[in-house]
Scaffold this motif. Sequence first.
Motif, PDB file in Angstrom:
ATOM      1  N   GLU A 193       2.793 -10.760  -4.228  1.00 25.70           N
ATOM      2  CA  GLU A 193       3.018 -11.765  -3.185  1.00 25.70           C
ATOM      3  C   GLU A 193       1.909 -11.604  -2.152  1.00 25.70           C
ATOM      4  OE1 GLU A 193       3.413 -14.469  -1.152  1.00 25.70           O
ATOM      5  OE2 GLU A 193       5.277 -14.544  -2.319  1.00 25.70           O
ATOM      6  N   SER A 194       1.015 -12.588  -2.093  1.00 28.65           N
ATOM      7  CA  SER A 194      -0.154 -12.470  -1.219  1.00 28.65           C
ATOM      8  C   SER A 194       0.170 -12.746   0.247  1.00 28.65           C
ATOM      9  CB  SER A 194      -1.258 -13.428  -1.691  1.00 28.65           C
ATOM     10  OG  SER A 194      -0.796 -14.761  -1.681  1.00 28.65           O
ATOM     11  N   ARG A 195       1.261 -13.459   0.497  1.00 30.73           N
ATOM     12  CA  ARG A 195       1.631 -13.731   1.896  1.00 30.73           C
ATOM     13  C   ARG A 195       2.310 -12.494   2.469  1.00 30.73           C
ATOM     14  NH1 ARG A 195       5.021 -18.995   0.388  1.00 30.73           N
ATOM     15  NH2 ARG A 195       5.602 -17.485  -1.223  1.00 30.73           N
ATOM     16  N   LYS A 196       1.717 -11.954   3.518  1.00 33.28           N
ATOM     17  CA  LYS A 196       2.233 -10.711   4.078  1.00 33.28           C
ATOM     18  C   LYS A 196       3.558 -10.937   4.788  1.00 33.28           C
ATOM     19  CE  LYS A 196      -1.885  -7.864   4.680  1.00 33.28           C
ATOM     20  NZ  LYS A 196      -2.718  -7.105   5.650  1.00 33.28           N
ATOM     21  N   ASN A 207       0.823  -1.220   0.000  1.00 30.86           N
ATOM     22  CA  ASN A 207       0.000   0.000   0.000  1.00 30.86           C
ATOM     23  C   ASN A 207       0.860   1.275   0.000  1.00 30.86           C
ATOM     24  OD1 ASN A 207      -2.306  -1.543  -0.088  1.00 30.86           O
ATOM     25  ND2 ASN A 207      -2.885  -1.227   2.043  1.00 30.86           N
ATOM     26  N   GLU A 208       1.659   1.404  -1.037  1.00 32.16           N
ATOM     27  CA  GLU A 208       2.539   2.569  -1.187  1.00 32.16           C
ATOM     28  C   GLU A 208       2.175   3.351  -2.457  1.00 32.16           C
ATOM     29  OE1 GLU A 208       4.274   3.346   1.208  1.00 32.16           O
ATOM     30  OE2 GLU A 208       5.223   1.613   2.182  1.00 32.16           O
ATOM     31  N   GLN A 209       0.880   3.484  -2.743  1.00 32.15           N
ATOM     32  CA  GLN A 209       0.447   4.122  -3.991  1.00 32.15           C
ATOM     33  C   GLN A 209       0.901   5.575  -4.114  1.00 32.15           C
ATOM     34  OE1 GLN A 209      -3.855   4.109  -4.151  1.00 32.15           O
ATOM     35  NE2 GLN A 209      -4.064   5.671  -2.552  1.00 32.15           N
ATOM     36  N   TYR A 233       8.927 -12.289   2.679  1.00 35.84           N
ATOM     37  CA  TYR A 233       8.200 -12.968   1.597  1.00 35.84           C
ATOM     38  C   TYR A 233       8.328 -12.184   0.294  1.00 35.84           C
ATOM     39  CZ  TYR A 233       5.619 -16.632   4.133  1.00 35.84           C
ATOM     40  OH  TYR A 233       5.272 -17.763   4.832  1.00 35.84           O
ATOM     41  N   ALA A 234       8.169 -10.860   0.389  1.00 36.21           N
ATOM     42  CA  ALA A 234       8.250 -10.019  -0.810  1.00 36.21           C
ATOM     43  C   ALA A 234       9.649 -10.048  -1.415  1.00 36.21           C
ATOM     44  CB  ALA A 234       7.840  -8.584  -0.465  1.00 36.21           C
ATOM     45  N   CYS A 235      10.667  -9.943  -0.574  1.00 35.92           N
ATOM     46  CA  CYS A 235      12.050  -9.975  -1.075  1.00 35.92           C
ATOM     47  C   CYS A 235      12.371 -11.311  -1.721  1.00 35.92           C
ATOM     48  CB  CYS A 235      13.027  -9.689   0.063  1.00 35.92           C
ATOM     49  SG  CYS A 235      12.971  -7.993   0.686  1.00 35.92           S
ATOM     50  N   LEU A 236      11.920 -12.395  -1.104  1.00 35.95           N
ATOM     51  CA  LEU A 236      12.163 -13.719  -1.658  1.00 35.95           C
ATOM     52  C   LEU A 236      11.461 -13.902  -2.998  1.00 35.95           C
ATOM     53  CD1 LEU A 236      11.912 -15.825   1.618  1.00 35.95           C
ATOM     54  CD2 LEU A 236      13.956 -15.544   0.210  1.00 35.95           C
ATOM     55  N   LYS A 237      10.282 -13.315  -3.146  1.00 38.66           N
ATOM     56  CA  LYS A 237       9.576 -13.369  -4.430  1.00 38.66           C
ATOM     57  C   LYS A 237      10.392 -12.671  -5.516  1.00 38.66           C
ATOM     58  CE  LYS A 237       5.671 -14.294  -5.485  1.00 38.66           C
ATOM     59  NZ  LYS A 237       5.005 -15.428  -6.165  1.00 38.66           N
ATOM     60  N   GLY A 238      10.968 -11.524  -5.182  1.00 38.58           N
ATOM     61  CA  GLY A 238      11.809 -10.812  -6.140  1.00 38.58           C
ATOM     62  C   GLY A 238      13.033 -11.622  -6.525  1.00 38.58           C
ATOM     63  N   ASN A 278       0.495  -7.934  -1.139  1.00 37.69           N
ATOM     64  CA  ASN A 278      -0.933  -7.954  -0.785  1.00 37.69           C
ATOM     65  C   ASN A 278      -1.529  -6.548  -0.710  1.00 37.69           C
ATOM     66  OD1 ASN A 278      -3.013  -9.823  -0.428  1.00 37.69           O
ATOM     67  ND2 ASN A 278      -3.026  -9.550   1.792  1.00 37.69           N
ATOM     68  N   SER A 279      -1.048  -5.638  -1.552  1.00 39.97           N
ATOM     69  CA  SER A 279      -1.562  -4.266  -1.551  1.00 39.97           C
ATOM     70  C   SER A 279      -3.033  -4.233  -1.967  1.00 39.97           C
ATOM     71  CB  SER A 279      -0.749  -3.392  -2.515  1.00 39.97           C
ATOM     72  OG  SER A 279       0.580  -3.251  -2.074  1.00 39.97           O
ATOM     73  N   THR A 280      -3.759  -3.306  -1.356  1.00 41.00           N
ATOM     74  CA  THR A 280      -5.187  -3.146  -1.672  1.00 41.00           C
ATOM     75  C   THR A 280      -5.470  -1.795  -2.322  1.00 41.00           C
ATOM     76  OG1 THR A 280      -5.579  -2.332   0.580  1.00 41.00           O
ATOM     77  CG2 THR A 280      -5.917  -4.689   0.189  1.00 41.00           C
ATOM     78  N   ASP A 281      -4.424  -1.038  -2.611  1.00 37.30           N
ATOM     79  CA  ASP A 281      -4.601   0.271  -3.237  1.00 37.30           C
ATOM     80  C   ASP A 281      -4.039   0.230  -4.664  1.00 37.30           C
ATOM     81  OD1 ASP A 281      -1.891   0.217  -2.857  1.00 37.30           O
ATOM     82  OD2 ASP A 281      -1.776   2.005  -1.597  1.00 37.30           O
ATOM     83  N   ASN A 282      -3.597   1.361  -5.185  1.00 36.94           N
ATOM     84  CA  ASN A 282      -3.102   1.432  -6.562  1.00 36.94           C
ATOM     85  C   ASN A 282      -1.583   1.300  -6.677  1.00 36.94           C
ATOM     86  OD1 ASN A 282      -5.632   1.751  -7.817  1.00 36.94           O
ATOM     87  ND2 ASN A 282      -5.664   3.934  -7.268  1.00 36.94           N
TER      88      ASN A 282
END
Length: 236
Positions: free
Chosen positions: A58-61, A14-16, A65-70, A39-43
């Motif tokens: 990456e849906s797992r908060k 959520n860093e739109q 998790y996000a870094c590993l996806k990258g 798992n952002s819910t904004d734009n």
Amino acid sequence: MIKPLIKVIIPAYNEQDSIANVINDIPNIVEEVIVISNNSTDNTEINAQKAGATVLTESRKGYGYACLKGMEYIENQAILDPHHIPDIIVFLDGDYSDYPEQLIELIEPILKDDIDFVIGARVKNLREEGSMTPQQIFGNWLATFLMKMFFGAKFTDLGPFRAIKYPKLLALNMEDKTYGWTVEMQLKALKQKLSYVEIPMKYRNRIGVSKVSGTVKGSIFAGIKILGWIFKYSFK
């Protein structure tokens, strides 16, 4: 490394309002900017795409998790095309608290001095007032003090703006899924005797509210995770 291939990984939840600023300020020496929408819910995703980034979800908060996806995305790229294997990976937050244009300074020790790992240190005299909460300042002090005591480390910060040689990053076998990502990387760098330096960096008040240090729950869980990693490695 005459012309290093550099990729930037940006976890974002959520860093739109900030993500386009971050992407637009990244120097054009970077081959690819990878934003992982956690798992952002904004734009966030739309704005990152418009700014020219590769966007993953990456849906797992969890920051880790996000870094590993990258990292997984980059590994898969390299399998398909060896020309996409990067020399340097830069990690950067999506809240615009760091100054992305300082990436040039961040990677300089790698290019000029063959250093393995560089931390952008949020030093007091370059920090905007209020940009770090009291719990962040104390947490950084405690974590780096313990690393100095147990491992003789010279770290002064757990700053998320960091650069590392890609082969060295893979060798760390990163695994933390949430708040312990930064300290895990530093501890494993110490264990594997990577060469490292800190570069003083400017730091400003983020756009929006922090999802970690901005909440009591986030601060407590982050503190527990960071201390857990330090004591785990201290007694190995």
